[in-house]
Every structure is written in C-alpha cells, then in structure tokens.
Write a protein that holds these residues in place. Structure first.
Motif, mmCIF file in Angstrom:
data_model
loop_
_atom_site.group_PDB
_atom_site.id
_atom_site.type_symbol
_atom_site.label_atom_id
_atom_site.label_comp_id
_atom_site.label_asym_id
_atom_site.label_seq_id
_atom_site.Cartn_x
_atom_site.Cartn_y
_atom_site.Cartn_z
ATOM 1 N N ASN A 1 6.075 16.570 20.356
ATOM 2 C CA ASN A 1 4.697 16.062 20.314
ATOM 3 C C ASN A 1 3.733 17.077 19.720
ATOM 4 O OD1 ASN A 1 5.177 13.472 21.668
ATOM 5 N ND2 ASN A 1 5.593 14.710 23.498
ATOM 6 N N GLN A 2 4.274 18.058 19.031
ATOM 7 C CA GLN A 2 3.421 19.109 18.471
ATOM 8 C C GLN A 2 2.454 18.546 17.435
ATOM 9 O OE1 GLN A 2 4.642 22.340 15.472
ATOM 10 N NE2 GLN A 2 4.762 23.409 17.434
ATOM 11 N N LYS A 3 1.195 18.932 17.530
ATOM 12 C CA LYS A 3 0.205 18.549 16.534
ATOM 13 C C LYS A 3 0.365 19.435 15.315
ATOM 14 C CE LYS A 3 -3.235 16.760 19.789
ATOM 15 N NZ LYS A 3 -4.645 16.843 20.271
ATOM 16 N N LEU B 1 15.025 21.256 8.200
ATOM 17 C CA LEU B 1 13.800 20.458 8.162
ATOM 18 C C LEU B 1 14.141 18.973 8.111
ATOM 19 C CD1 LEU B 1 10.608 21.253 6.128
ATOM 20 C CD2 LEU B 1 11.450 18.919 6.287
ATOM 21 N N THR B 2 15.080 18.628 7.239
ATOM 22 C CA THR B 2 15.508 17.228 7.134
ATOM 23 C C THR B 2 16.080 16.722 8.456
ATOM 24 O OG1 THR B 2 15.952 17.423 4.762
ATOM 25 C CG2 THR B 2 17.076 15.662 5.940
ATOM 26 N N ALA B 3 16.906 17.545 9.102
ATOM 27 C CA ALA B 3 17.523 17.141 10.371
ATOM 28 C C ALA B 3 16.475 16.899 11.443
ATOM 29 C CB ALA B 3 18.517 18.211 10.829
ATOM 30 N N GLY B 4 15.493 17.804 11.542
ATOM 31 C CA GLY B 4 14.431 17.625 12.532
ATOM 32 C C GLY B 4 13.608 16.384 12.262
ATOM 33 N N PHE B 5 13.316 16.144 10.980
ATOM 34 C CA PHE B 5 12.562 14.948 10.590
ATOM 35 C C PHE B 5 13.320 13.678 10.966
ATOM 36 C CE2 PHE B 5 11.624 11.607 7.488
ATOM 37 C CZ PHE B 5 10.239 11.533 7.568
ATOM 38 N N ASP C 1 3.654 12.340 11.555
ATOM 39 C CA ASP C 1 3.155 13.700 11.778
ATOM 40 C C ASP C 1 4.096 14.482 12.687
ATOM 41 O OD1 ASP C 1 0.987 12.874 10.310
ATOM 42 O OD2 ASP C 1 -0.475 13.012 11.945
ATOM 43 N N HIS C 2 4.560 13.833 13.750
ATOM 44 C CA HIS C 2 5.442 14.503 14.701
ATOM 45 C C HIS C 2 6.833 14.713 14.104
ATOM 46 C CE1 HIS C 2 2.696 12.811 18.086
ATOM 47 N NE2 HIS C 2 2.272 13.984 17.651
ATOM 48 N N CYS C 3 7.267 13.804 13.236
ATOM 49 C CA CYS C 3 8.560 13.978 12.565
ATOM 50 C C CYS C 3 8.531 15.190 11.638
ATOM 51 C CB CYS C 3 8.918 12.722 11.773
ATOM 52 S SG CYS C 3 9.244 11.258 12.777
ATOM 53 N N VAL C 4 7.452 15.312 10.861
ATOM 54 C CA VAL C 4 7.319 16.463 9.967
ATOM 55 C C VAL C 4 7.192 17.751 10.781
ATOM 56 C CG1 VAL C 4 5.880 17.562 8.216
ATOM 57 C CG2 VAL C 4 6.324 15.105 8.085
ATOM 58 N N ALA C 5 6.425 17.714 11.862
ATOM 59 C CA ALA C 5 6.266 18.894 12.717
ATOM 60 C C ALA C 5 7.611 19.339 13.285
ATOM 61 C CB ALA C 5 5.283 18.603 13.842
ATOM 62 N N ALA C 6 8.428 18.370 13.709
ATOM 63 C CA ALA C 6 9.750 18.697 14.235
ATOM 64 C C ALA C 6 10.612 19.344 13.154
ATOM 65 C CB ALA C 6 10.424 17.431 14.770
ATOM 66 N N GLY C 7 10.544 18.792 11.943
ATOM 67 C CA GLY C 7 11.305 19.363 10.840
ATOM 68 C C GLY C 7 10.878 20.779 10.516
ATOM 69 N N ARG D 1 0.848 -1.180 0.000
ATOM 70 C CA ARG D 1 0.000 0.000 0.000
ATOM 71 C C ARG D 1 0.890 1.239 0.000
ATOM 72 N NH1 ARG D 1 -4.035 2.509 4.730
ATOM 73 N NH2 ARG D 1 -4.205 4.529 3.709
ATOM 74 N N TYR D 2 0.411 2.289 -0.676
ATOM 75 C CA TYR D 2 1.115 3.569 -0.677
ATOM 76 C C TYR D 2 0.185 4.645 -0.128
ATOM 77 C CZ TYR D 2 4.485 1.253 -3.715
ATOM 78 O OH TYR D 2 5.421 0.380 -4.225
ATOM 79 N N SER D 3 0.774 5.632 0.528
ATOM 80 C CA SER D 3 -0.021 6.734 1.063
ATOM 81 C C SER D 3 0.712 8.041 0.834
ATOM 82 C CB SER D 3 -0.279 6.543 2.566
ATOM 83 O OG SER D 3 0.939 6.528 3.300
ATOM 84 N N SER D 4 -0.034 9.126 0.898
ATOM 85 C CA SER D 4 0.552 10.445 0.715
ATOM 86 C C SER D 4 -0.211 11.442 1.576
ATOM 87 C CB SER D 4 0.495 10.856 -0.762
ATOM 88 O OG SER D 4 1.303 11.972 -1.011
ATOM 89 N N VAL D 5 0.521 12.198 2.386
ATOM 90 C CA VAL D 5 -0.085 13.167 3.297
ATOM 91 C C VAL D 5 0.539 14.537 3.050
ATOM 92 C CG1 VAL D 5 -0.521 13.801 5.706
ATOM 93 C CG2 VAL D 5 -0.470 11.386 5.039
ATOM 94 N N TYR D 6 -0.327 15.545 2.927
ATOM 95 C CA TYR D 6 0.128 16.926 2.716
ATOM 96 C C TYR D 6 0.082 17.675 4.036
ATOM 97 C CZ TYR D 6 -0.040 21.831 1.270
ATOM 98 O OH TYR D 6 0.192 23.182 1.149
ATOM 99 N N TYR D 7 1.183 18.367 4.331
ATOM 100 C CA TYR D 7 1.288 19.186 5.535
ATOM 101 C C TYR D 7 1.455 20.641 5.102
ATOM 102 C CZ TYR D 7 2.234 14.635 7.668
ATOM 103 O OH TYR D 7 2.147 13.323 8.091
ATOM 104 N N PRO D 8 0.387 21.456 5.188
ATOM 105 C CA PRO D 8 0.473 22.853 4.730
ATOM 106 C C PRO D 8 1.559 23.624 5.469
ATOM 107 C CG PRO D 8 -1.808 22.201 5.109
ATOM 108 C CD PRO D 8 -0.954 21.102 5.674
ATOM 109 N N GLY D 9 2.132 24.591 4.778
ATOM 110 C CA GLY D 9 3.201 25.386 5.369
ATOM 111 C C GLY D 9 2.684 26.388 6.388
#
Length: 288
Positions: A279-281, A232-236, A247-253, A208-216
């Motif tokens: 743990n940022q949403k 961003l890469t380092a935080g991720f 979600d939390h990895c992208v938020a950290a990035g 299965r493949y998935s794709s999630v968009y995280y608005p800027g």
C-alpha cells in the motif's frame, strides 16, 4: 537440464509449482553471466539459452489445457519466434492476458511482428527496447534522444507508447528507465483496474489512453543492477494479480528492484511478499 544449475533452481524454489517443468538429460540449463563496472552497471553479458529452443510449438500445444486455465501468462524473449507466436495464439484463443518481457533490443519486436500480435496484453521494455518496438510503426515516428531524460522526453515517450498501443491493440506498456523511473501507458484511465482475465474482454471498449510517470528513487548503495528490471516486473505483476491500483503495483515493483540493486544476486534471497509494502504511496505525474 539434468545438471547442478537445474537442480539448484528446483531445490531453491520449492514454493513454486514446478510440475510442468521438463528436465532434459541432453541439454544444459540456461545460464547468463554479466560483467559489471565498479558502479554495478552492466557492461555486457554472455549467455547460453540454447535449451529454450526445446520450448516448441508442439510442446506448447500439448499444454493448451493448462494455458487456457491460467489466470495470467508471462514470457520473456528467450523462446523462439515460433513458440512465442504459438503462445500468443493460445492466450488469444482462451482470453488469457499475456505479459511479454522483451529481454533485449533484438527480441523486442517479436510479438509485434506476429500475426497474433493482438493477443499481447502487457509488455515491459526498457528505453532501448521501446525504440526497437517503435521502429515497427508504419509511419516511422520521430524518436527523441533517450540519452538524457527530462519532462519533454517523457511527454514524447508517452505519445509514442500510445501509438504502439493503438497500432497493436496492447493494453499496457510498462516502460522501465533505470534511475529515471517508470512510465506506464495504457488503455483506460489511471484509475481503471489493470487488465486481468476477468476484465480482458472489455479492453476493446476502452477508447481512452493515459500515461503516468513515476520518478525514480534509486538505491544509494548499488551492488548490481542486473536483475532489477525482472524484479520490478515481478513486483508489478504480483500487485496486479492482487487487484491493486496501478500506483501500488508500480510501487511494489520499484521496491523489489531496489532490493535487487543492493545485492549481487539478480533475484535477492530476501525478496518475499512480506518485504513489500503493498500500500506504499508513490510520487506520480499524470502525463496524459
């Protein structure tokens, strides 16, 4: 290099294990100078990356034991094609996840054209670098206009990112789109743990493949965007190594990228683990 920039890097990063860093007397430490406009956006850059050519196949083979025992390997596009090919070979042989930061359009295709492309686990292109990667697909898909990002463009980019995952066996594409946010396309569902060394062997079973968009959520007081993508890469990566949800990895990035944007340094001196809310949403839109 055995010069002031090299000494400064080692002096300012005593918290990092630099035991495998080689100091070359006859070469200059790599440097990069970026020219910004009044809004902090990059106009062009000039770099001296010659010393990266000293990261040879022979040198990497001498580090095979260290690489094979690593939990994660990160490379950018500044090393030679031969060195990257060797790194892919070694990581694939030992089951170590490899994260590739393309650096620029001209280097984005390198891991995909390697005979060991199946060893690539993660990559984090920007929009132009993704377009360059898509040009390697045998069916030559139609690429949308990326000068303006809307939901239709996001949907098209998600489908194309999945095509790359299918073609080359990658696990995750972290597409960075500056002020327009991030699109994460991957094998598995958004709730499946991100691939690490312990889970890498199961990636071929995820059909299965998935794709999630995280608005800027861009900073309002931008000084310089240079370095924001790397932060961003380092935080991720820091988040995924902690086993956090994507979600939390992208938020950290994104938090790390915002800290970079409000200072002139590419990597802000205040960027430390305690500056990130792990743990940022974050707002997200499931595309597929």
């Amino acid at each position: 290099g055995a010069d002031n920039p090299g000494a400064s890097i080692l002096r300012d990063n005593k918290h990092i294990d630099t035991s495998l860093v080689k100091i070359l007397d006859s070469h200059a430490t790599a440097t990069y100078t970026v020219i910004l406009d009044r809004l902090g956006e990059c106009i062009f850059g000039v770099g001296d990356m010659e010393i990266h050519n000293k990261i040879s196949r022979e040198y990497l083979l001498s580090l095979e034991d260290d690489i094979s025992q690593s939990s994660f390997v990160v490379s950018d596009g500044n090393i030679s094609e031969n060195a990257l090919d060797t790194l892919l070979e070694l990581c694939g042989r030992s089951g170590v996840p490899l994260f590739y930061e393309p650096t620029c359009m001209s280097k984005a295709q390198r891991p995909l054209l390697s005979k060991h492309s199946g060893s690539l686990t993660y990559t984090s292109p920007n929009l132009n670098e993704l377009v360059s990667m898509l040009e390697t697909l045998p069916d030559k898909p139609t690429i949308p206009d990326i000068s303006h990002i809307d939901i239709d463009t996001i949907n098209a980019l998600a489908r194309l990112s999945v095509r790359l995952l299918e073609e080359y066996g990658m696990s995750v594409i972290l597409l960075t789109m500056s002020k327009d946010g991030v699109l994460l396309s991957r094998r598995g569902s958004p709730d499946t743990p991100l691939p690490t060394r312990s889970t890498l062997a199961s990636k071929t079973t995820l059909d299965r493949y998935s794709s999630v968009y995280y608005p800027g959520n861009p900073a309002s007081n931008v000084v310089s965007v240079s370095g924001a993508g790397d932060c961003l890469t380092a935080g991720f990566i820091a988040g995924l190594l902690q086993g956090l949800h994507q979600d939390h990895c992208v938020a950290a990035g994104m938090q790390a990228a915002r800290l970079s944007c409000i200072v002139s340094d590419a990597v802000p001196r205040i960027l430390e683990a305690n500056k990130i809310n792990w743990n940022q949403k974050i707002e997200s839109v499931i595309i597929m």
